[in-house]
Design an enzyme around this catalytic site. Structure first.
Site, PDB file in Angstrom:
ATOM      1  N   HIS A 308       7.260  56.497 -22.603  1.00 34.34           N
ATOM      2  CA  HIS A 308       6.383  57.668 -22.654  1.00 34.34           C
ATOM      3  C   HIS A 308       4.938  57.203 -22.706  1.00 34.34           C
ATOM      4  CE1 HIS A 308       4.729  61.552 -23.894  1.00 34.34           C
ATOM      5  NE2 HIS A 308       5.853  62.057 -23.438  1.00 34.34           N
ATOM      6  N   ASP A 365      13.735  63.717 -22.147  1.00 34.03           N
ATOM      7  CA  ASP A 365      14.671  63.907 -21.025  1.00 34.03           C
ATOM      8  C   ASP A 365      15.942  63.089 -21.143  1.00 34.03           C
ATOM      9  OD1 ASP A 365      11.684  64.109 -19.217  1.00 34.03           O
ATOM     10  OD2 ASP A 365      13.110  65.756 -19.449  1.00 34.03           O
TER      11      ASP A 365
HETATM   12  C1  SDX Z   1       8.159  63.706 -19.590  1.00 33.11           C
HETATM   13  O1  SDX Z   1       3.390  63.147 -20.761  1.00 33.11           O
HETATM   14  C2  SDX Z   1       4.268  63.938 -21.324  1.00 33.11           C
HETATM   15  O2  SDX Z   1       4.052  64.471 -22.382  1.00 33.11           O
HETATM   16  C3  SDX Z   1       5.553  64.174 -20.507  1.00 33.11           C
HETATM   17  C4  SDX Z   1       6.672  64.896 -21.236  1.00 33.11           C
HETATM   18  C5  SDX Z   1       6.313  66.336 -21.531  1.00 33.11           C
HETATM   19  O3  SDX Z   1       6.898  66.899 -22.470  1.00 33.11           O
HETATM   20  O4  SDX Z   1       5.533  66.937 -20.743  1.00 33.11           O
HETATM   21  O5  SDX Z   1       6.978  64.228 -22.432  1.00 33.11           O
HETATM   22  C6  SDX Z   1       7.920  64.961 -20.368  1.00 33.11           C
HETATM   23  O6  SDX Z   1       7.729  63.620 -18.472  1.00 33.11           O
HETATM   24  C7  SDX Z   1       8.856  62.550 -20.252  1.00 33.11           C
HETATM   25  C8  SDX Z   1       8.923  61.283 -19.336  1.00 33.11           C
HETATM   26  C9  SDX Z   1      10.098  61.437 -18.357  1.00 33.11           C
HETATM   27  N1  SDX Z   1      10.098  60.340 -17.380  1.00 33.11           N
HETATM   28  C10 SDX Z   1      11.004  59.333 -17.446  1.00 33.11           C
HETATM   29  O7  SDX Z   1      11.865  59.232 -18.317  1.00 33.11           O
HETATM   30  C11 SDX Z   1      10.898  58.327 -16.291  1.00 33.11           C
HETATM   31  C12 SDX Z   1      11.060  56.887 -16.823  1.00 33.11           C
HETATM   32  N2  SDX Z   1       9.853  56.558 -17.620  1.00 33.11           N
HETATM   33  C13 SDX Z   1       8.800  55.819 -16.957  1.00 33.11           C
HETATM   34  O8  SDX Z   1       8.636  56.127 -15.607  1.00 33.11           O
HETATM   35  C14 SDX Z   1       7.518  55.772 -17.803  1.00 33.11           C
HETATM   36  O9  SDX Z   1       7.881  55.370 -19.050  1.00 33.11           O
HETATM   37  C15 SDX Z   1       6.641  57.005 -17.918  1.00 33.11           C
HETATM   38  C16 SDX Z   1       6.321  57.621 -16.596  1.00 33.11           C
HETATM   39  C17 SDX Z   1       7.288  58.039 -18.790  1.00 33.11           C
HETATM   40  C18 SDX Z   1       5.341  56.575 -18.590  1.00 33.11           C
HETATM   41  O10 SDX Z   1       4.664  55.759 -17.682  1.00 33.11           O
HETATM   42  P1  SDX Z   1       3.337  54.965 -18.105  1.00 33.11           P
HETATM   43  O11 SDX Z   1       2.777  55.512 -19.359  1.00 33.11           O
HETATM   44  O12 SDX Z   1       2.476  54.921 -16.881  1.00 33.11           O
HETATM   45  O13 SDX Z   1       3.852  53.542 -18.475  1.00 33.11           O
HETATM   46  P2  SDX Z   1       4.039  52.347 -17.436  1.00 33.11           P
HETATM   47  O14 SDX Z   1       4.842  52.793 -16.258  1.00 33.11           O
HETATM   48  O15 SDX Z   1       2.719  51.712 -17.189  1.00 33.11           O
HETATM   49  O16 SDX Z   1       4.962  51.348 -18.301  1.00 33.11           O
HETATM   50  C19 SDX Z   1       4.399  50.338 -19.144  1.00 33.11           C
HETATM   51  C20 SDX Z   1       5.390  49.163 -19.041  1.00 33.11           C
HETATM   52  C21 SDX Z   1       5.562  48.678 -17.599  1.00 33.11           C
HETATM   53  O17 SDX Z   1       5.996  47.325 -17.676  1.00 33.11           O
HETATM   54  P3  SDX Z   1       4.856  46.123 -17.537  1.00 33.11           P
HETATM   55  O18 SDX Z   1       4.052  46.414 -16.305  1.00 33.11           O
HETATM   56  O19 SDX Z   1       4.052  46.217 -18.831  1.00 33.11           O
HETATM   57  O20 SDX Z   1       5.668  44.848 -17.447  1.00 33.11           O
HETATM   58  O21 SDX Z   1       6.695  49.611 -19.457  1.00 33.11           O
HETATM   59  C22 SDX Z   1       7.587  49.528 -18.357  1.00 33.11           C
HETATM   60  C23 SDX Z   1       6.728  49.473 -17.103  1.00 33.11           C
HETATM   61  O22 SDX Z   1       7.432  48.817 -16.053  1.00 33.11           O
HETATM   62  N3  SDX Z   1       8.399  50.759 -18.378  1.00 33.11           N
HETATM   63  C24 SDX Z   1       9.680  50.828 -18.055  1.00 33.11           C
HETATM   64  C25 SDX Z   1      10.055  52.167 -18.261  1.00 33.11           C
HETATM   65  N4  SDX Z   1       8.996  52.869 -18.687  1.00 33.11           N
HETATM   66  C26 SDX Z   1       7.971  52.001 -18.756  1.00 33.11           C
HETATM   67  N5  SDX Z   1      10.539  49.895 -17.619  1.00 33.11           N
HETATM   68  C27 SDX Z   1      11.802  50.307 -17.383  1.00 33.11           C
HETATM   69  N6  SDX Z   1      12.249  51.576 -17.550  1.00 33.11           N
HETATM   70  C28 SDX Z   1      11.397  52.533 -17.991  1.00 33.11           C
HETATM   71  N7  SDX Z   1      11.815  53.790 -18.156  1.00 33.11           N
END
Ligand code: SDX
Length: 430
Positions: A308, A365
């Site tokens: 998140h 989710d």
């Molecule tokens: C919702 O914003 C809100 O409030 C949203 C929400 C709401 O109520 O409105 O809470 C609802 O959208 C929840 C999120 C649902 N999405 C997912 O579950 C999709 C999977 N999650 C990721 O795509 C990600 O965690 C996000 C999109 C939720 C957040 O993305 P960020 O903040 O841009 O973080 P990032 O992608 O830069 O990740 C930081 C690191 C990265 O690794 P490094 O580059 O540091 O090596 O964490 C890793 C990412 O690769 N990472 C993950 C991951 N989430 C982050 N790696 C594997 N699986 C994951 N799910």
């Protein structure tokens, strides 16, 4: 200059900025004069470190895993209030008293029907149309029946627009579902409460009225409350952005639905089920191999429902939904192999350095799809359910943005890295 200031040292000058004070949470360096005074812009893809407004609707403490709606803790609100009560709280900033709540419920209840001409609107979609496409299109479409809401100026028109959207969204959602299964549309029955009416329109038929289970009504009320707002998430920021051009409430909300549909946002609740089902169906897939894929930078697979932008602790909504999912399945004397896989994935990830170092926890989710399934909803309706829940939050932010004297049309800057000016080359010389 306020007593809170900051100075940013640049190459040839320094920039002195006011520091805006919160009730709680992050202070804000006011950079509105940065570019005019220094020629510099800031660079912040995804606005991860940028406040787009001052807001008093929802507060999230990501480190503590705390979520407050107008100052009330989400768990207390979910345990004690109805979804319409929470919608009123988000829209008007206070919990309604008995008279106010009764008036609000009656007002919503008497506007649940769609204009009869909307039937042909639904008929025009193919049966396989994704219900999110129908929901967003119908949200634009119903504004054509109410010219006054398209250009609301008086507060009464804005309140009426909010009530109209909240009243009609479950009807639109249920009709989109009925269209997809080839069954007749069910009209709302205003003898029912808001959630009962939605379940009625979703699962009853002209030939038989499906009994409404109070436990399912309670569960869905809580689930809609848990989804009702989440400060400046992607879809809410979209509603604010579109509304900043003075676009009407309906158009702004429909745009927010488009953002929510994405699998990185509200579409994740469907993507989680697809992920769990794929693990379940693939004899070679294991918990370990799934986590390895999520960690592999050459694989665009992500552990859906995990991570998140704001929470660096357990999402309080995920915790509540996880407990609920088990209780509902136990009550139904049912089990769901996907819940078992989800729990194993969660346990393994929370002990894996990659997830621990990045503070990746289950988000709202991760378990919501499992309980939506247990309540009888098909996967294609999960993000629609999220939309019904998030609707009062979107509208509350649209209203706050329109009242905010700081509001300007959303128009970010860029750092240009393309070609500098160069002469045009006629076709014959290329
Ligand atoms: C919702 O914003 C809100 O409030 C949203 C929400 C709401 O109520 O409105 O809470 C609802 O959208 C929840 C999120 C649902 N999405 C997912 O579950 C999709 C999977 N999650 C990721 O795509 C990600 O965690 C996000 C999109 C939720 C957040 O993305 P960020 O903040 O841009 O973080 P990032 O992608 O830069 O990740 C930081 C690191 C990265 O690794 P490094 O580059 O540091 O090596 O964490 C890793 C990412 O690769 N990472 C993950 C991951 N989430 C982050 N790696 C594997 N699986 C994951 N799910």
């Amino acid at each position: 200059m306020s007593e809170h200031t900051a100075s940013i040292g640049l190459e040839t000058k320094s920039f002195d900025a006011d520091v805006l004070q919160p009730s709680v949470g992050n202070q804000g360096v006011d950079i509105r004069k940065l570019r005019p005074e220094t020629g510099y812009v800031t660079f912040d893809p995804g606005f991860a470190n940028t406040a787009m407004a001052r807001s008093s609707i929802t507060y999230i403490d990501g480190a503590a895993g705390q979520l407050l709606y107008r100052g009330y803790d989400i768990e207390a609100v979910a345990a004690g209030a109805s979804f319409l009560e929470v919608a009123y709280l988000l829209l008007y900033g206070k919990l309604p008293n008995i008279t106010e709540l009764a008036s609000w419920e009656a007002d919503v209840s008497s506007h649940t029907m769609l204009n009869e001409e909307m039937r042909s609107f639904f008929d025009a979609f193919p049966r396989r149309a994704h219900p999110m496409a129908v929901l967003a299109s119908a949200t634009y479409a119903i504004s054509t029946f109410y010219d006054v809401y398209r250009r609301p100026t008086r507060i009464q028109e804005i309140d009426a627009g909010a009530r109209t959207l909240i009243a009609k969204m479950p009807t639109i959602a249920a009709w989109a579902y009925k269209k997809s299964i080839g069954e007749p549309y069910m009209y709302p029955n205003n003898e029912y409460s808001y959630v009962e009416n939605f379940l009625h329109m979703m699962f009853s038929r002209p030939t038989e009225i499906t009994p409404i289970d109070p436990a399912i009504v309670k569960a869905l009320n809580v689930l809609l409350i848990l989804h009702a707002d989440h400060e400046m998430n992607c879809s809410t920021a979209t509603v604010r952005s579109v509304g900043s051009s003075r676009a009407n409430m309906f158009a702004s909300v429909a745009a927010g639905m488009g953002a929510l549909w994405g699998p990185l946002h509200g579409g994740a609740n469907s993507a989680v089920i697809e992920m769990l089902q794929a693990i379940h169906d693939d004899p070679d897939a294991t918990i370990e191999s799934t986590l390895e894929r999520a960690k592999d930078k050459d694989d665009d697979f992500k552990l859906m429902g995990f991570g998140h932008r704001v929470y660096t602790n357990y999402d309080p909504r995920a915790k509540a939904i996880s407990t609920f999912a088990q209780e509902m399945l136990d009550r139904m004397d049912a089990s769901d192999p996907l819940l078992d896989i989800a729990r194993e994935l969660e346990a393994a990830a929370l002990e894996d350095d990659y997830f621990v170092e990045r503070k990746l926890f289950p988000n709202v989710d991760f378990y919501s799809g499992i309980i939506f399934r247990a309540l009888g909803f098909p996967e294609r309706m999960f993000t629609v359910l999220f939309s019904i829940g998030r609707l009062p939050g979107w509208i509350a932010h649209w209203m706050e943005m329109n009242r905010d004297p700081d509001t300007r049309i959303m128009r970010p800057r860029q750092i240009y890295v393309g070609e500098c000016a160069r002469p045009y080359v006629p076709l014959e010389d290329r």
